[in-house]
Design a protein around this motif. Structure first.
Motif, short mmCIF file in Angstrom:
data_model
loop_
_atom_site.label_atom_id
_atom_site.label_comp_id
_atom_site.label_asym_id
_atom_site.label_seq_id
_atom_site.Cartn_x
_atom_site.Cartn_y
_atom_site.Cartn_z
N GLU A 6 0.89 -1.16 0.00
CA GLU A 6 0.00 0.00 0.00
C GLU A 6 0.93 1.21 0.00
OE1 GLU A 6 -3.62 2.15 0.26
OE2 GLU A 6 -3.46 -0.03 0.22
N ILE A 7 0.85 2.01 -1.06
CA ILE A 7 1.74 3.17 -1.18
C ILE A 7 0.86 4.42 -1.36
CG2 ILE A 7 3.76 4.14 -2.33
CD1 ILE A 7 4.23 1.33 -3.55
N PRO A 8 0.53 5.09 -0.24
CA PRO A 8 -0.40 6.22 -0.31
C PRO A 8 0.19 7.50 -0.90
CG PRO A 8 0.30 5.84 1.95
CD PRO A 8 0.91 4.76 1.12
N GLU A 9 1.47 7.65 -0.88
CA GLU A 9 2.15 8.83 -1.46
C GLU A 9 3.34 8.33 -2.26
OE1 GLU A 9 1.35 12.14 -1.22
OE2 GLU A 9 -0.44 11.64 -0.06
N LEU A 10 3.53 8.88 -3.44
CA LEU A 10 4.64 8.46 -4.29
C LEU A 10 5.63 9.59 -4.50
CD1 LEU A 10 2.69 6.57 -7.11
CD2 LEU A 10 3.92 5.58 -5.19
N ASP A 11 6.92 9.24 -4.41
CA ASP A 11 7.98 10.17 -4.79
C ASP A 11 8.32 10.00 -6.26
OD1 ASP A 11 8.22 10.73 -2.06
OD2 ASP A 11 9.88 9.33 -1.80
N HIS A 12 8.08 8.78 -6.78
CA HIS A 12 8.55 8.41 -8.11
C HIS A 12 7.60 7.38 -8.68
CE1 HIS A 12 11.91 8.05 -11.00
NE2 HIS A 12 11.74 6.74 -10.96
N LEU A 13 7.13 7.60 -9.91
CA LEU A 13 6.26 6.65 -10.59
C LEU A 13 6.71 6.60 -12.04
CD1 LEU A 13 3.73 4.82 -10.62
CD2 LEU A 13 2.39 6.86 -11.14
N VAL A 14 7.08 5.41 -12.49
CA VAL A 14 7.67 5.29 -13.83
C VAL A 14 7.38 3.91 -14.40
CG1 VAL A 14 9.89 4.48 -12.96
CG2 VAL A 14 9.81 5.71 -15.12
N THR A 15 7.41 3.84 -15.71
CA THR A 15 7.41 2.55 -16.39
C THR A 15 8.57 2.57 -17.36
OG1 THR A 15 6.09 0.95 -17.63
CG2 THR A 15 5.82 3.25 -18.23
N GLY A 16 9.11 1.42 -17.63
CA GLY A 16 10.24 1.35 -18.53
C GLY A 16 10.51 -0.08 -18.94
N ALA A 17 11.49 -0.23 -19.82
CA ALA A 17 11.83 -1.55 -20.33
C ALA A 17 13.34 -1.73 -20.26
CB ALA A 17 11.36 -1.70 -21.77
N ILE A 18 13.73 -2.97 -20.05
CA ILE A 18 15.14 -3.33 -20.02
C ILE A 18 15.35 -4.42 -21.07
CG2 ILE A 18 16.99 -4.34 -18.63
CD1 ILE A 18 15.65 -3.11 -16.17
N GLY A 19 16.40 -4.24 -21.86
CA GLY A 19 16.74 -5.24 -22.87
C GLY A 19 16.60 -4.68 -24.27
N PRO A 20 17.11 -5.43 -25.26
CA PRO A 20 17.02 -4.98 -26.65
C PRO A 20 15.60 -5.16 -27.19
CG PRO A 20 18.07 -7.13 -26.55
CD PRO A 20 17.86 -6.69 -25.13
N GLN A 23 13.17 -8.27 -27.08
CA GLN A 23 13.46 -9.07 -25.89
C GLN A 23 13.32 -8.23 -24.63
OE1 GLN A 23 17.41 -10.57 -26.53
NE2 GLN A 23 16.80 -11.80 -28.29
N ARG A 24 12.66 -7.08 -24.76
CA ARG A 24 12.54 -6.18 -23.62
C ARG A 24 11.59 -6.74 -22.56
NH1 ARG A 24 10.87 -0.46 -25.61
NH2 ARG A 24 9.31 -1.68 -26.70
N VAL A 25 11.89 -6.41 -21.32
CA VAL A 25 11.04 -6.75 -20.19
C VAL A 25 10.55 -5.42 -19.63
CG1 VAL A 25 10.92 -7.83 -17.91
CG2 VAL A 25 12.36 -8.84 -19.70
N PHE A 26 9.23 -5.29 -19.49
CA PHE A 26 8.62 -4.04 -19.03
C PHE A 26 8.34 -4.07 -17.54
CE2 PHE A 26 8.07 -3.76 -23.51
CZ PHE A 26 8.04 -2.41 -23.79
N TYR A 27 8.47 -2.90 -16.92
CA TYR A 27 8.26 -2.77 -15.48
C TYR A 27 7.44 -1.53 -15.18
CZ TYR A 27 12.12 -6.08 -15.15
OH TYR A 27 12.92 -7.19 -15.28
N LEU A 28 6.68 -1.60 -14.10
CA LEU A 28 6.03 -0.46 -13.47
C LEU A 28 6.70 -0.34 -12.11
CD1 LEU A 28 3.76 1.70 -13.38
CD2 LEU A 28 2.29 -0.07 -12.38
N GLN A 29 7.17 0.87 -11.82
CA GLN A 29 7.94 1.04 -10.60
C GLN A 29 7.43 2.25 -9.83
OE1 GLN A 29 12.20 2.37 -10.70
NE2 GLN A 29 12.57 0.20 -10.23
N GLY A 70 14.20 13.09 -15.79
CA GLY A 70 14.61 12.33 -14.62
C GLY A 70 13.77 11.09 -14.35
N LEU A 71 12.77 10.82 -15.21
CA LEU A 71 11.95 9.62 -15.01
C LEU A 71 12.66 8.43 -15.63
CD1 LEU A 71 8.19 10.53 -15.56
CD2 LEU A 71 9.37 9.95 -13.45
N ALA A 72 13.17 7.58 -14.81
CA ALA A 72 13.84 6.36 -15.27
C ALA A 72 13.69 5.31 -14.18
CB ALA A 72 15.31 6.64 -15.54
#
Length: 165
Positions: A6-20, A23-29, A70-72
């Motif tokens: 449970e994260i009621p306040e966020l300092d950082h919210l991002v989505t991104g992918a790692i890999g070529p 073959q990329r793997v996507f994340y929500l962070q 700065g979103l990464a």
């Protein structure tokens, strides 16, 4: 069983992918202070989430300044679990967007859940940045729409012949 958050306040919210591409793997962070939660998703889930968020924001007053600078993804990226379902709601009283991610589990099993609350500015930046991450992949074949590999692909519209890139 996986952990729920449970994260009621966020300092950082991002989505991104790692890999070529291909073959990329996507994340929500999401991050609040020292707590960083990374979730693995499919590219289609990211695309659907950011499209929905953009459409939802279009029906609201525009947020203040939106920046993707700065979103990464925060390294190292270690997924807590794989996302099976996503949900979004808006709380008018607090002017916050609530994003809920449920873990992908076998039928009949209980999975973990992340519930995070973000500002409209954070969500607007996520929508822009996420759309860019999705678009950074392999270009689609002009004939069938399937992703093109660097050497082309076997196109169903060409009856199995290779489509040059």
């Amino acid at each position: 069983m996986s952990s729920s958050f449970e994260i009621p306040e966020l300092d950082h919210l991002v989505t991104g992918a790692i890999g070529p591409p291909g073959q990329r793997v996507f994340y929500l962070q999401a991050r609040n202070g020292d707590q960083v939660v990374s979730l693995r998703l499919e590219k289609a889930q990211v695309a659907a989430l950011v499209a929905y968020l953009a459409a939802m924001l279009a029906d609201m007053p525009p947020p203040d300044e939106v920046t993707t600078v700065g979103l990464a993804l925060i390294e190292p990226v270690v997924a807590e679990w794989v996302v099976g379902a996503l949900g979004v709601s808006y709380d008018e009283d607090t002017d916050r967007v609530i994003i809920i991610a449920d873990e992908l589990v076998e039928e009949g099993e209980d999975g973990a859940r992340v519930r995070m609350t973000a500002t409209r500015q954070q969500v607007a930046a996520l929508a822009v940045q996420g759309a860019e991450a999705v678009a950074a992949g392999r270009p689609p074949c002009p004939l069938c729409g399937q992703p093109l590999d660097p050497g082309g692909h076997t196109c169903v519209r060409l009856n199995g012949h290779r489509q040059a890139r």
